[in-house]
Design an enzyme around this catalytic site. Sequence first.
Site, short mmCIF file in Angstrom:
data_model
loop_
_atom_site.label_atom_id
_atom_site.label_comp_id
_atom_site.label_asym_id
_atom_site.label_seq_id
_atom_site.Cartn_x
_atom_site.Cartn_y
_atom_site.Cartn_z
N LEU A 1 0.88 -1.23 0.03
CA LEU A 1 0.07 -0.05 -0.07
C LEU A 1 0.97 1.30 0.01
CD1 LEU A 1 -3.03 -0.97 2.35
CD2 LEU A 1 -2.83 -1.23 -0.28
N ASN B 1 2.56 2.68 -23.24
CA ASN B 1 1.66 3.62 -22.55
C ASN B 1 0.24 3.12 -21.91
OD1 ASN B 1 3.99 5.06 -23.64
ND2 ASN B 1 3.29 6.61 -22.34
N ALA C 1 13.38 15.76 -18.84
CA ALA C 1 14.57 14.80 -19.06
C ALA C 1 14.07 13.38 -19.25
CB ALA C 1 15.44 15.21 -17.60
N PHE D 1 3.49 -7.32 -10.04
CA PHE D 1 3.22 -5.95 -10.49
C PHE D 1 3.76 -4.83 -9.33
CE2 PHE D 1 -0.51 -7.88 -12.00
CZ PHE D 1 -0.41 -7.59 -13.46
N TYR E 1 14.82 3.23 -13.44
CA TYR E 1 13.82 2.45 -13.53
C TYR E 1 13.67 1.35 -14.70
CZ TYR E 1 9.02 1.10 -15.01
OH TYR E 1 7.91 0.33 -15.09
N1 UFG Z 1 3.70 14.54 -20.97
C1 UFG Z 1 3.42 16.08 -21.06
N2 UFG Z 1 2.81 16.49 -19.90
C2 UFG Z 1 2.61 15.83 -18.75
C3 UFG Z 1 2.79 14.64 -18.58
C4 UFG Z 1 3.44 14.09 -19.87
O1 UFG Z 1 3.36 16.71 -21.96
O2 UFG Z 1 2.10 16.48 -17.82
C5 UFG Z 1 4.02 13.97 -22.09
C6 UFG Z 1 5.28 13.27 -21.86
O3 UFG Z 1 6.58 14.07 -22.07
C7 UFG Z 1 5.56 12.16 -22.94
C8 UFG Z 1 3.90 11.86 -23.11
O4 UFG Z 1 3.16 12.93 -22.44
O5 UFG Z 1 5.88 12.67 -24.12
C9 UFG Z 1 3.46 10.63 -22.36
O6 UFG Z 1 4.02 10.68 -20.86
P1 UFG Z 1 3.66 9.82 -19.67
O7 UFG Z 1 4.36 10.40 -18.35
O8 UFG Z 1 2.31 9.63 -19.68
O9 UFG Z 1 4.29 8.24 -20.21
P2 UFG Z 1 5.82 8.01 -20.62
O10 UFG Z 1 6.00 7.83 -22.05
O11 UFG Z 1 6.93 9.06 -19.82
O12 UFG Z 1 6.08 6.76 -19.58
C10 UFG Z 1 5.54 5.57 -19.87
C11 UFG Z 1 5.27 4.64 -18.71
C12 UFG Z 1 6.55 4.36 -18.01
C13 UFG Z 1 7.60 3.68 -18.85
C14 UFG Z 1 7.68 4.71 -20.12
C15 UFG Z 1 8.52 3.84 -21.06
O13 UFG Z 1 4.29 5.58 -17.64
O14 UFG Z 1 6.33 3.48 -17.01
O15 UFG Z 1 6.32 4.84 -20.63
O16 UFG Z 1 9.34 4.83 -22.04
F1 UFG Z 1 8.51 3.52 -18.44
#
Ligand code: UFG
Length: 331
Positions: free
Chosen positions: A33, A170, A283, A73, A141
Amino acid sequence: MSVLVLGGAGYIGSHAVYQLIDQSEDVIVVDNLETGHKEAVHPKAIFYEGDIRHIEFLRTVFKKESIDAVLHFAANSLVGESVEKPLKYFENNVYGTQILLQVLTEFKVKNMIFSSTAATYGEPVSVPIKETMPTNPTSPYGETKRMMEKIMKWTEQAHGIQYVSLRYFNVAGARESAEIGEDHRPETHLVPILLQTALGRRPHIIMFGEDYDTPDGTCIRDYIHVEDLIDAHLLALKYLREGGKSTILNLGSNRGFSVKEMIEAARRITGREIPVKNGPRRAGDPSILIASSEKARHVLGWNPTRTSVSKMIQDAWNWHSTHPKGYEKDV
Ligand code: UFG
């Protein structure tokens, strides 16, 4: 025999538990949790609150229950946080999995479905990404998940624990009935942030970068509905129970959507404005991630049916609009 779901109170784990129970499986949930929610645990599942790093706790669960397969998970999963706190990730994710494998060996449990990630690839050499492509994680990660895959490979050779490692792209959406959904604290994922903004819980969304080498300048991602993702887990369980060999499979929808396209889709589905501000790149964000999921289709006979982002956002919206504060009871 029961299925043990580690992290069954989290977003993806809870969806797995609901589908397993739909299929009349007996389900045991373990969750500490830390990021999961007790309210997300299916009422028919047997729930143990505890941490997989505590070997005696885990042994107690395996002693009391007769478990033939594990869905794992239970991990920390924020790319950004992992860069700042790498040791937290190595300790929870890698050490936690080592303890789990130790206990599986002791109790002769041979089947394990593992949550992996597209983050194992890092910046891909080309898209769509196939499982045979190089893995060069760009975050602790992603590195922990790749290490866990390698630990499983060697454990399989020594102790015969068969695994299916599923590399998620995603994940979005929620169970159609909106009983459970996505509630991370803090929330960093695009779809829930868009919907929280639609609800007025956030003043705006910040778009991370508009200067990527993509048609509209924003990052492209492959979104997969959480229910399609869990369908693949159930097929992987069947595959292992029928004697299938260890394997690694990508799970995505094989199509990419830009951040701008996702914003437009969320505006259309919610009918809300969703203010946007431009921000710098985040980043570690690769410009384009699109999966090839052909292997999963071939090996498991998986056939995802909820591949439109409209469906994903609509189902996520059903949850968010009926649970505007997530799992908080005072909604
Ligand atoms: N984004 C924004 N603004 C936000 C949040 C996200 O512009 O407030 C953009 C990010 O830059 C990215 C896209 O939306 O381009 C998707 O972002 P997410 O954070 O939803 O997902 P990520 O692609 O960063 O991450 C996902 C999973 C991770 C995994 C990763 C693999 O959530 O666990 O894909 O690269 F590691």
